[in-house]
Enzyme design. Structure first.
Site, short mmCIF file in Angstrom:
data_model
loop_
_atom_site.label_atom_id
_atom_site.label_comp_id
_atom_site.label_asym_id
_atom_site.label_seq_id
_atom_site.Cartn_x
_atom_site.Cartn_y
_atom_site.Cartn_z
N CYS A 120 31.64 33.47 40.05
CA CYS A 120 30.91 32.21 40.05
C CYS A 120 30.31 31.95 38.68
O CYS A 120 30.22 32.83 37.84
CB CYS A 120 29.81 32.16 41.11
SG CYS A 120 30.33 32.52 42.78
N ARG A 155 35.43 33.54 34.64
CA ARG A 155 34.76 34.39 35.62
C ARG A 155 35.49 34.37 36.97
O ARG A 155 35.24 35.22 37.81
CB ARG A 155 33.31 33.93 35.81
CG ARG A 155 32.48 34.05 34.55
CD ARG A 155 31.15 33.35 34.70
NE ARG A 155 30.26 34.06 35.60
CZ ARG A 155 29.35 34.95 35.21
NH1 ARG A 155 29.24 35.26 33.94
NH2 ARG A 155 28.56 35.53 36.08
N TRP A 214 33.23 31.16 43.56
CA TRP A 214 34.21 32.14 44.03
C TRP A 214 33.80 32.48 45.46
O TRP A 214 32.71 33.00 45.70
CB TRP A 214 34.22 33.37 43.15
CG TRP A 214 35.33 34.33 43.43
CD1 TRP A 214 36.61 34.27 42.96
CD2 TRP A 214 35.26 35.52 44.23
NE1 TRP A 214 37.34 35.35 43.42
CE2 TRP A 214 36.53 36.12 44.19
CE3 TRP A 214 34.26 36.13 44.97
CZ2 TRP A 214 36.83 37.30 44.87
CZ3 TRP A 214 34.53 37.30 45.65
CH2 TRP A 214 35.81 37.88 45.59
N ASN A 220 24.65 32.08 42.47
CA ASN A 220 25.60 33.18 42.33
C ASN A 220 25.06 34.37 43.10
O ASN A 220 23.85 34.61 43.10
CB ASN A 220 25.78 33.60 40.87
CG ASN A 220 26.51 32.56 40.05
OD1 ASN A 220 27.02 31.58 40.58
ND2 ASN A 220 26.55 32.78 38.76
N GLY A 221 25.95 35.14 43.71
CA GLY A 221 25.51 36.35 44.39
C GLY A 221 25.61 36.25 45.90
O GLY A 221 26.35 35.43 46.44
N GLU A 238 46.65 52.20 36.94
CA GLU A 238 46.36 50.92 36.28
C GLU A 238 47.58 50.00 36.32
O GLU A 238 47.44 48.79 36.53
CB GLU A 238 45.92 51.18 34.84
CG GLU A 238 45.86 49.95 33.94
CD GLU A 238 44.85 48.90 34.37
OE1 GLU A 238 44.83 47.83 33.74
OE2 GLU A 238 44.09 49.14 35.35
N LYS A 246 47.60 46.29 38.00
CA LYS A 246 47.98 45.08 37.28
C LYS A 246 49.05 44.30 38.04
O LYS A 246 49.01 43.07 38.11
CB LYS A 246 48.49 45.43 35.88
CG LYS A 246 47.41 45.71 34.87
CD LYS A 246 46.65 44.44 34.51
CE LYS A 246 45.36 44.78 33.78
NZ LYS A 246 44.31 45.30 34.67
N GLU A 299 47.45 42.59 41.03
CA GLU A 299 46.57 41.49 40.62
C GLU A 299 47.36 40.24 40.25
O GLU A 299 47.00 39.12 40.63
CB GLU A 299 45.73 41.91 39.41
CG GLU A 299 44.62 42.88 39.70
CD GLU A 299 43.86 43.27 38.45
OE1 GLU A 299 42.63 43.37 38.51
OE2 GLU A 299 44.51 43.49 37.40
N HIS A 357 54.35 65.18 48.76
CA HIS A 357 53.31 65.32 49.78
C HIS A 357 53.13 64.05 50.61
O HIS A 357 52.07 63.85 51.21
CB HIS A 357 51.98 65.72 49.12
CG HIS A 357 52.02 67.08 48.49
ND1 HIS A 357 51.79 68.23 49.19
CD2 HIS A 357 52.31 67.45 47.21
CE1 HIS A 357 51.91 69.27 48.38
NE2 HIS A 357 52.23 68.82 47.17
N LYS A 397 36.36 37.48 37.27
CA LYS A 397 36.25 38.29 36.06
C LYS A 397 35.08 39.25 36.14
O LYS A 397 35.18 40.41 35.78
CB LYS A 397 36.10 37.38 34.84
CG LYS A 397 36.11 38.13 33.50
CD LYS A 397 37.44 38.83 33.27
CE LYS A 397 37.50 39.50 31.94
NZ LYS A 397 38.73 40.31 31.78
#
Length: 607
Positions: A2, A27, A74, A98-99, A479, A483, A486, A502, A602
């Site tokens: 947000c 963001r 968001w 926000n929050g 990572e 990616k 995302e 395993h 973000k």
């Protein structure tokens, strides 16, 4: 997550608020809106989707007013649509937030019993109605702020506008960032300095628990105990220029290509090659006597912390524990007397990391942070700050922030290894010399794009992808999988290659893509055997290795990407680049929103 922008001026504030919202796009958001005061009444425009849709609404129905607030949302509570978009209005009251308001259900029930009609699914709406309730009781703005802060639980940044008070904004922050900007005959409120930079460089940051009454030429700040306080005003280093993509198609593409340069900048901040001298900021403890370092981070930064564990334990012989920020303070971890905790965050505002930091401080740990924004909350609450020089990272998926974090962490490991008398100068120089030449190796990888396009075209139709790595590059596999998830929305999992037998090997069948991160190092022979297992089961293997590693293989994968030969210690930084490129080009093939993937933000300012 947000973004908030508010302004009081002598002329229409709408253009400036729109500019601030554009600068907050990085963001992450799924709707946007603006409300202004115009001749004693509130006027509002909102739109689901990108800011371009809000601008279209403003062209159809323009807004004009000298006091206004704007927001990019968001979604947390309620679907992303116009009804749930901010600002929320209750009578003369407009609110952006926000929050998370954690006790919104109880407040909702109470407000409904008082006759308030709920129109949205959001937690924010209760704040608007609560302000209206106290305003209707005849409370002054100061008393309204004290009353609502006593009632709200959770993490929030709030900006409130009341039609009866033109030329005034009320604001508060609790565990979510908020800054005040001072202009010429104008005042601003924003989520960060980047949003305010086009209007002013004079910035004051509210501390946690602060609330304020802002007028056109002044403000009054109170702390969490309702005591009037002063907060310093500083000149921000953030540029007023809106960050552009230049010749690149996406911010992510631009930021990937900036890595050779910004890694060089970051290294220059921590190492002097002429004197072979480390320039790590001094800490208030002796690294040689440190009993344990706890590294805490989230997302991509967490994987940077995992690699740092290999470096710090292997080079400095320092016990290291790495924890996920959102889990750290809930599991009653053992933190020794005299220990230190390192918190890694690109934005310096991730709430789960910030709350973990505060928990570690309560437990008596020395606090170090590794951040990319030195004006952030985490930086301000740390004893020592390690600053990466990645510059603003706009794309939601982290690239250059991650690799500069790794560069800084390797510098820290080398420095502390020397201070702990377990690494001689010759070995330290070899590592740092190799690290200093890394930008050249990165530039070589970036020079060849066609191979990535061809491989991405083949993999874009995959339903699942497995990433494998060992040792220092096991986190690189994690990572890489993150990616891909995302950016392309393809399910992907990263594993330590030795774990294949395993369980994960059951997933392998004809056509399953397997990305092997395998530089020729002490783990290579083991990784090569896992590669053979994947090929024997029909897996479509993408191999990332150097010339020596490729030549040692009898069975050739479907795609082979030869990487420059580097010291194994720096290989996680180099091999981060191909997994970024692969994810980027697969996302292009699929046509997803590369810079702002769905459902992502973000800076995560909720837990």
């Amino acid at each position: 997550m947000c973004g908030i922008i508010g302004m009081i001026g002598k002329t229409s504030v709408v253009p400036s608020i729109l500019e601030g919202l554009r600068r907050l796009e990085y963001r992450g958001y799924d709707s946007a809106g603006i409300a202004v005061l115009n001749q004693g009444t509130t006027d509002r425009r909102r739109a689901a989707g990108k800011i371009a849709k809000l601008e279209n609404e403003l062209r159809k129905k323009p807004l004009d007013g000298n006091t206004g607030i704007g927001h990019t949302r968001w979604a947390t509570h309620g679907v992303p649509n116009v009804v749930n978009a901010h600002p929320h209005v209750s009578g003369a009251v407009s609110v952006v937030h926000n929050g998370i308001i954690e006790n919104h259900k109880q407040l909702r029930e109470e407000l409904v019993s008082l006759g308030f009609a709920m129109e949205t699914e959001t937690d924010t709406e209760v704040a608007a109605h609560l302000v209206k309730y106290y305003h209707d009781q005849g409370l002054t703005p100061e008393k309204i702020m004290r009353a609502i802060i006593d009632r709200l639980s959770g993490a929030y940044a709030l900006v409130i506008m009341i039609a009866d008070y033109p030329g005034m904004l009320m604001a508060a922050r609790k565990s979510s960032p908020l800054a005040i900007g001072f202009g010429n005959n104008a005042m601003f409120v924003g989520s960060d300095a980047l949003a305010l930079a086009p209007m002013t460089r004079r910035i004051s940051y509210l501390e946690d628990g602060d609330w304020t009454i802002v007028n056109q030429d002044s403000l009054t700040i109170y702390n969490s105990k309702n005591v009037q306080v002063e907060r310093p005003v500083s000149l921000t280093e953030v540029s007023g220029a809106l960050i552009g993509k230049g010749k690149y198609r996406h911010f992510m593409d631009k930021e990937i290509h900036e890595q050779p340069e910004v890694i060089g900048y970051t290294l220059s901040a921590f190492y002097d090659p002429n004197l072979n001298c480390m320039k790590i900021p001094k800490v208030a403890f002796n690294p040689g006597l440190l009993p344990k370092l706890t590294i805490v981070a989230a997302g991509t930064s967490y994987y940077a912390g995992m690699i740092a564990k290999y470096w710090l334990e292997g080079l400095a012989r320092l016990p290291v524990e790495v924890d996920i920020a959102s889990e750290f303070r809930y599991r009653n971890s053992v933190l020794p007397d005299g220990g230190a905790a390192l918190f890694i965050s690109q934005s310096g505002e991730s709430l789960d990391t910030l709350m973990a930091l505060r928990h570690a401080r309560e437990k008596g740990q020395h606090i170090i942070s590794l951040i990319n924004v030195d004006e952030s909350t985490i930086a301000r609450e740390s004893d020592v700050v390690l600053k990466t020089l990645a510059g603003p990272e706009i794309s939601v998926a982290s690239t250059k922030a991650y690799t500069t974090q790794l560069a800084a962490l390797l510098c820290l490991a080398v420095d502390w290894a020397q201070k702990r008398n377990v690494l001689d100068k010759k070995k330290a120089f070899e590592i740092m010399d190799e690290l200093s030449r890394l930008p050249t190796a990165l530039a070589k990888v970036l020079a060849d794009k066609e191979r990535w396009n061809a491989c991405a075209h083949e993999l874009a139709g995959a339903r699942d992808v497995i990433y494998l790595g060992r040792g220092l590059n096991f986190p690189t596999a994690l990572e890489g999988a993150l990616k891909l998830k995302e950016l392309s929305y393809i399910h992907a999992e990263g594993y330590a290659a030795g774990e294949m037998k395993h369980g994960p090997i059951a997933l392998l069948d004809e056509g399953m893509p397997v990305v092997m991160v395998a530089p020729y190092d002490e783990w290579f022979d083991k990784t090569a055997s896992n590669l053979k297992e994947a090929l024997a089961r029909g897996g479509r293997v993408v191999l990332l290795s150097d010339k020596e590693g490729i030549e040692r293989l009898d069975d050739k994968p479907a795609w082979v990407f030869e990487m420059p030969k580097v010291n194994p210690m720096v290989s996680p930084i180099l091999y981060a680049l191909p997994v970024q490129l692969l994810a980027y080009y697969i996302a292009l093939e699929k046509g997803t929103d590369v810079d702002q993937p769905r459902n992502l933000a973000k800076s995560v300012t909720v837990e």
